[in-house]
Motif scaffolding. Sequence first.
Motif, short mmCIF file in Angstrom:
data_model
loop_
_atom_site.label_atom_id
_atom_site.label_comp_id
_atom_site.label_asym_id
_atom_site.label_seq_id
_atom_site.Cartn_x
_atom_site.Cartn_y
_atom_site.Cartn_z
N TYR A 246 0.81 -1.21 0.00
CA TYR A 246 0.00 0.00 0.00
C TYR A 246 0.85 1.27 0.00
CZ TYR A 246 -3.98 -3.07 0.73
OH TYR A 246 -4.94 -4.04 0.57
N THR A 247 2.15 1.13 -0.29
CA THR A 247 3.07 2.29 -0.34
C THR A 247 2.68 3.32 0.72
OG1 THR A 247 1.76 3.30 -2.12
CG2 THR A 247 3.66 1.98 -2.76
N SER A 251 1.98 7.34 0.36
CA SER A 251 0.55 7.63 0.31
C SER A 251 0.17 8.73 1.29
CB SER A 251 -0.26 6.36 0.60
OG SER A 251 -0.10 5.41 -0.43
N VAL A 252 0.74 8.68 2.50
CA VAL A 252 0.48 9.74 3.47
C VAL A 252 0.97 11.08 2.92
CG1 VAL A 252 1.05 10.64 5.74
CG2 VAL A 252 0.52 8.21 5.48
N ASP A 262 -4.60 17.75 6.48
CA ASP A 262 -3.78 17.90 7.67
C ASP A 262 -3.04 16.58 7.89
OD1 ASP A 262 -4.68 20.45 8.14
OD2 ASP A 262 -6.30 19.80 9.48
N LEU A 263 -1.87 16.67 8.50
CA LEU A 263 -1.03 15.48 8.68
C LEU A 263 -1.74 14.39 9.47
CD1 LEU A 263 1.78 14.29 8.11
CD2 LEU A 263 2.53 15.25 10.30
N ASP A 264 -2.42 14.77 10.55
CA ASP A 264 -3.08 13.75 11.36
C ASP A 264 -4.20 13.06 10.60
OD1 ASP A 264 -4.66 16.02 11.34
OD2 ASP A 264 -5.30 15.81 13.43
N GLU A 265 -4.90 13.82 9.75
CA GLU A 265 -5.98 13.24 8.96
C GLU A 265 -5.42 12.27 7.92
OE1 GLU A 265 -9.70 14.63 6.04
OE2 GLU A 265 -8.27 16.11 6.81
N ALA A 266 -4.29 12.64 7.29
CA ALA A 266 -3.69 11.79 6.28
C ALA A 266 -3.18 10.48 6.88
CB ALA A 266 -2.54 12.53 5.60
N VAL A 267 -2.52 10.57 8.02
CA VAL A 267 -2.04 9.37 8.70
C VAL A 267 -3.19 8.48 9.12
CG1 VAL A 267 -0.89 8.50 10.78
CG2 VAL A 267 0.13 10.39 9.49
N ARG A 268 -4.23 9.10 9.67
CA ARG A 268 -5.39 8.33 10.12
C ARG A 268 -6.07 7.60 8.96
NH1 ARG A 268 -7.46 12.08 12.70
NH2 ARG A 268 -8.95 12.89 11.16
N ILE A 270 -4.77 6.54 6.06
CA ILE A 270 -3.97 5.42 5.55
C ILE A 270 -3.89 4.29 6.57
CG2 ILE A 270 -1.70 4.70 4.74
CD1 ILE A 270 -3.31 6.39 2.76
N LEU A 271 -3.69 4.64 7.84
CA LEU A 271 -3.54 3.61 8.86
C LEU A 271 -4.84 2.89 9.18
CD1 LEU A 271 -1.58 2.29 10.90
CD2 LEU A 271 -2.22 4.07 12.53
N TRP A 272 -5.91 3.66 9.34
CA TRP A 272 -7.16 3.08 9.82
C TRP A 272 -8.16 2.73 8.73
CZ3 TRP A 272 -7.45 1.28 14.58
CH2 TRP A 272 -6.54 1.77 15.52
N GLU A 273 -8.13 3.45 7.60
CA GLU A 273 -9.10 3.18 6.54
C GLU A 273 -8.53 2.32 5.41
OE1 GLU A 273 -11.08 6.72 5.18
OE2 GLU A 273 -11.09 7.61 7.19
N THR A 274 -7.21 2.35 5.26
CA THR A 274 -6.57 1.55 4.21
C THR A 274 -5.94 0.27 4.77
OG1 THR A 274 -6.10 3.52 2.89
CG2 THR A 274 -4.83 1.53 2.39
N LEU A 275 -5.08 0.41 5.77
CA LEU A 275 -4.36 -0.75 6.31
C LEU A 275 -5.20 -1.63 7.23
CD1 LEU A 275 -0.77 0.53 7.23
CD2 LEU A 275 -1.41 -1.04 5.40
N ASP A 276 -5.82 -1.03 8.21
CA ASP A 276 -6.50 -1.81 9.24
C ASP A 276 -7.55 -2.78 8.70
OD1 ASP A 276 -6.51 -2.06 12.23
OD2 ASP A 276 -8.64 -1.67 11.92
#
Length: 320
Positions: A246-247, A251-252, A262-268, A270-276
Amino acid sequence: MKKVYLLAFALLIASALNAQEKWGIAIHGGAGNITPKNLSGPDSLKYKSALDSALSIGSSILKNGGNCEDAVTKVICYLEDNPLFNAGKGSVFTSEGKNELDACIMKGETLESGAVAGVGDIKNPILAARAVMEKSSSVLLTGIGASRFARTAGLEMVDSSYFFTKKSWESLQKAKTAEIKEKHGTVGCVALDIHGNLAAATSTGGMTNKRPGRIGDSPIVGAGTYADNRSCAISCTGHGEFFIRYTVARSVAALVEYRAMDLDEAVRQILWETLDPVGGKGGIIAIDRNGNMVMDFNTPGMFRGYQSFNGKKIIELFKP
């Protein structure tokens, strides 16, 4: 009216000077089944002390005007030398009882990067990665080729026995018996210097009981490590195969750069909607060009901490 203009000009200059003085640094020491139940009080203090020392090393460089690549390099070297972490000295073993280490560094100003993978005789893989970035035309060197390059670059080489620790060896035996693989363990650092430049670095010993030759996301630019002054710097930890597919790091950064998230939104996202949803477990630390920092993870815990120009310093191990 003249006084008004002078005051406005003075405020503009002050604002510019304050912006130039911004710096920040975030670190991680791996994510996984890190809970108060699995980590004793004395051990927790050891990890917190090590993370505190690492932050102090990086912060000292940044607040004195040093560059971000020096800060992340020094921090990772310290963590590689500390057997508490799965990188350098504390690296875990493959299924054949050997150590195969990976590392990567990237400069946000120029997008220059360097990485090594599958090495077992370089004391500090992050120094080899930086040498690849600065002294070669390559980005990633592996195995014997990486070791030969490190020697020509004058880096400290060690016998494979240097990486033996009782803790890592016992983890391999437990993993073989239970036929499981531990998926956490990596160290990473991201930094913003007062010159407005970003850098990221990641180093790992891989997965306990992993197949020989397996390479995870840590040394892969855009997967486990990424830095770009136009967006942010990122270092990841977790199940590398998912972070590669998922690069994650790129991606973030892309969400920040192209969608102005915003950085926190981007991390969230990718981490929670793409990876998890697909079972990708791990954590992400990131810092953007404005000094905003994020440390997020979808595992029970992650060794992590950050420090910034405003004096704020946080070190945490478990979920809030």
